[in-house]
Design a protein around this motif. Structure first.
Motif, PDB file in Angstrom:
ATOM      1  N   GLU A   1       2.971  14.101  16.751  1.00 33.51           N
ATOM      2  CA  GLU A   1       3.566  14.148  18.088  1.00 33.51           C
ATOM      3  C   GLU A   1       3.195  12.904  18.886  1.00 33.51           C
ATOM      4  O   GLU A   1       4.043  12.306  19.565  1.00 33.51           O
ATOM      5  N   GLN A   2       1.943  12.476  18.804  1.00 32.15           N
ATOM      6  CA  GLN A   2       1.512  11.278  19.512  1.00 32.15           C
ATOM      7  C   GLN A   2       2.240  10.041  18.997  1.00 32.15           C
ATOM      8  O   GLN A   2       2.662   9.185  19.775  1.00 32.15           O
ATOM      9  N   ALA A   3       2.387   9.959  17.679  1.00 30.36           N
ATOM     10  CA  ALA A   3       3.065   8.802  17.096  1.00 30.36           C
ATOM     11  C   ALA A   3       4.519   8.743  17.525  1.00 30.36           C
ATOM     12  O   ALA A   3       5.067   7.658  17.776  1.00 30.36           O
ATOM     13  N   LEU A   4       5.162   9.920  17.628  1.00 27.51           N
ATOM     14  CA  LEU A   4       6.570   9.946  18.021  1.00 27.51           C
ATOM     15  C   LEU A   4       6.754   9.675  19.511  1.00 27.51           C
ATOM     16  O   LEU A   4       7.844   9.295  19.935  1.00 27.51           O
ATOM     17  N   ARG A   5       5.719   9.868  20.297  1.00 26.16           N
ATOM     18  CA  ARG A   5       5.814   9.497  21.709  1.00 26.16           C
ATOM     19  C   ARG A   5       6.014   7.991  21.855  1.00 26.16           C
ATOM     20  O   ARG A   5       6.754   7.529  22.719  1.00 26.16           O
ATOM     21  N   PHE A   6       5.348   7.227  20.998  1.00 28.72           N
ATOM     22  CA  PHE A   6       5.457   5.769  21.059  1.00 28.72           C
ATOM     23  C   PHE A   6       6.603   5.233  20.213  1.00 28.72           C
ATOM     24  O   PHE A   6       6.998   4.074  20.357  1.00 28.72           O
ATOM     25  N   ASN A   7       7.120   6.050  19.346  1.00 30.21           N
ATOM     26  CA  ASN A   7       8.235   5.638  18.480  1.00 30.21           C
ATOM     27  C   ASN A   7       9.278   6.748  18.476  1.00 30.21           C
ATOM     28  O   ASN A   7       9.547   7.349  17.428  1.00 30.21           O
TER      29      ASN A   7
END
Length: 336
Positions: free
Chosen positions: A186-192
């Motif tokens: 989820e954190q990675a998809l916030r930035f990507n």
């Protein structure tokens, strides 16, 4: 490599090839990190394969074995060379010379060109005749993340294949299948957002840890507990400059969202929402905030196109000074 969110696009290409035939020049467009390159490679190997099926190349014929070895004589990849951010005319001359030959193994020749938007003017002009009159049985597969930045003369000569980003559920599920926890995914998809491949690379490259350090240094600088040199030196020399600029841009977007009353889950820097509010983001001068946002947005665009040459240290120092002045002005307005 294939992805579930590309199956509809893949089946459309297969059906079109069997019935009307594929155009000789196709441009695949969409966000970075959604698998454009992988789809192009899947299509390229399939078109070169001697015994393909509906799902792709057979992986067993002479053509596929050459592909797997990375030296297929009927395939050429074209991209920026010699640490350049642009595709120059010499690379396009190689493409034109390659396509002037006859296929050695497969029924066709194939060139992939990525990303199309970084072709300089001379390179784009050199490719026009090949796009207009493709020699023999050949295919040119181009990709672009910023379709509008591709020269109109190139766009008009290519059939556009617009690829949709996966849904949030598809992206999250795929990242978890790659071994990421739900929280990290989820954190990675916030930035990507919408780009699971970019999100996975973001995690694998250790950018999460770098971002945490970046955030801490920004807060220390804003509060005056760390010197300008202590922040600017690692940002300009140890971190990727384009990445730092993109982080700046997202921070400014979040600050604008805070002014408009956005909730924590609507921010990319969700862990900074309280700190942003504490730094008087609601009281920041919106005109100056927008001005800084537009400045950084222009920088990010120029860096992505390969057309920018910034003094990294000076640029980072200027952004840090602009940011602290913006915050201090907001604090003075709040106490006035």
């Amino acid at each position: 490599m294939s992805f579930s969110w590309q199956e509809q696009a893949w089946q459309g290409l297969v059906e079109r090839h069997h019935h009307a035939g594929l155009p000789h020049a196709m441009m695949f467009t969409g966000l970075a990190g959604i698998g454009k390159h992988q789809l192009i490679e899947r299509l390229a190997q399939w078109l070169l394969c001697l015994t393909p099926d509906e799902q792709g190349a057979c992986q067993r014929c002479h053509s596929c074995l050459l592909w797997q070895a990375g030296n297929h004589p009927d395939y050429l990849h074209c991209g920026p060379q010699d640490n350049s951010h642009q595709i120059r005319i010499d690379a396009i001359r190689q493409v034109n010379q390659f396509l002037s030959q006859t296929p050695q193994i497969s029924r066709c020749q194939l060139v992939s060109l990525e990303p199309a938007e970084v072709m300089n003017v001379s390179a784009a002009n050199a490719l026009l005749k090949t796009l207009e009159e493709p020699p023999g049985e050949s295919y040119l597969l181009l990709s672009a993340e910023r379709y509008g930045s591709v020269m109109p003369t190139i766009r008009s000569r290519c059939q556009r294949i617009a690829l949709a980003a996966p849904t949030a559920e598809q992206a999250q599920q795929w990242l978890c299948q790659q071994g990421l926890s739900e929280t990290v995914a989820e954190q990675a998809l916030r930035f990507n957002p919408g780009a699971p491949l970019a999100a996975l690379q973001w995690v694998n490259d250790g950018l999460h840890d770098q971002l945490q350090q970046w955030q801490q240094q920004l807060l220390q600088w804003t509060h005056g507990s760390i010197s300008l040199a202590e922040v600017a030196e690692p940002w300009s020399k140890r971190l990727d400059f384009e990445l730092v600029c993109r982080w700046w841009l997202q921070l400014l977007v979040d600050a604008l969202k805070v002014q408009l009353g956005a909730r924590a889950e609507q921010l990319v820097f969700d862990g900074l929402v309280e700190q942003i509010a504490a730094l008087s983001a609601p009281s920041l001068d919106r005109g100056r905030l927008l001005g800084m946002h537009n400045k950084v947005q222009t920088m990010v665009g120029r860096l992505a196109s390969g057309a920018a040459h910034y003094n990294k240290q000076l640029t980072v120092e200027t952004l840090l000074l602009d940011w602290r002045e913006l915050v201090m002005t907001g604090q003075r307005r709040e106490t006035a």
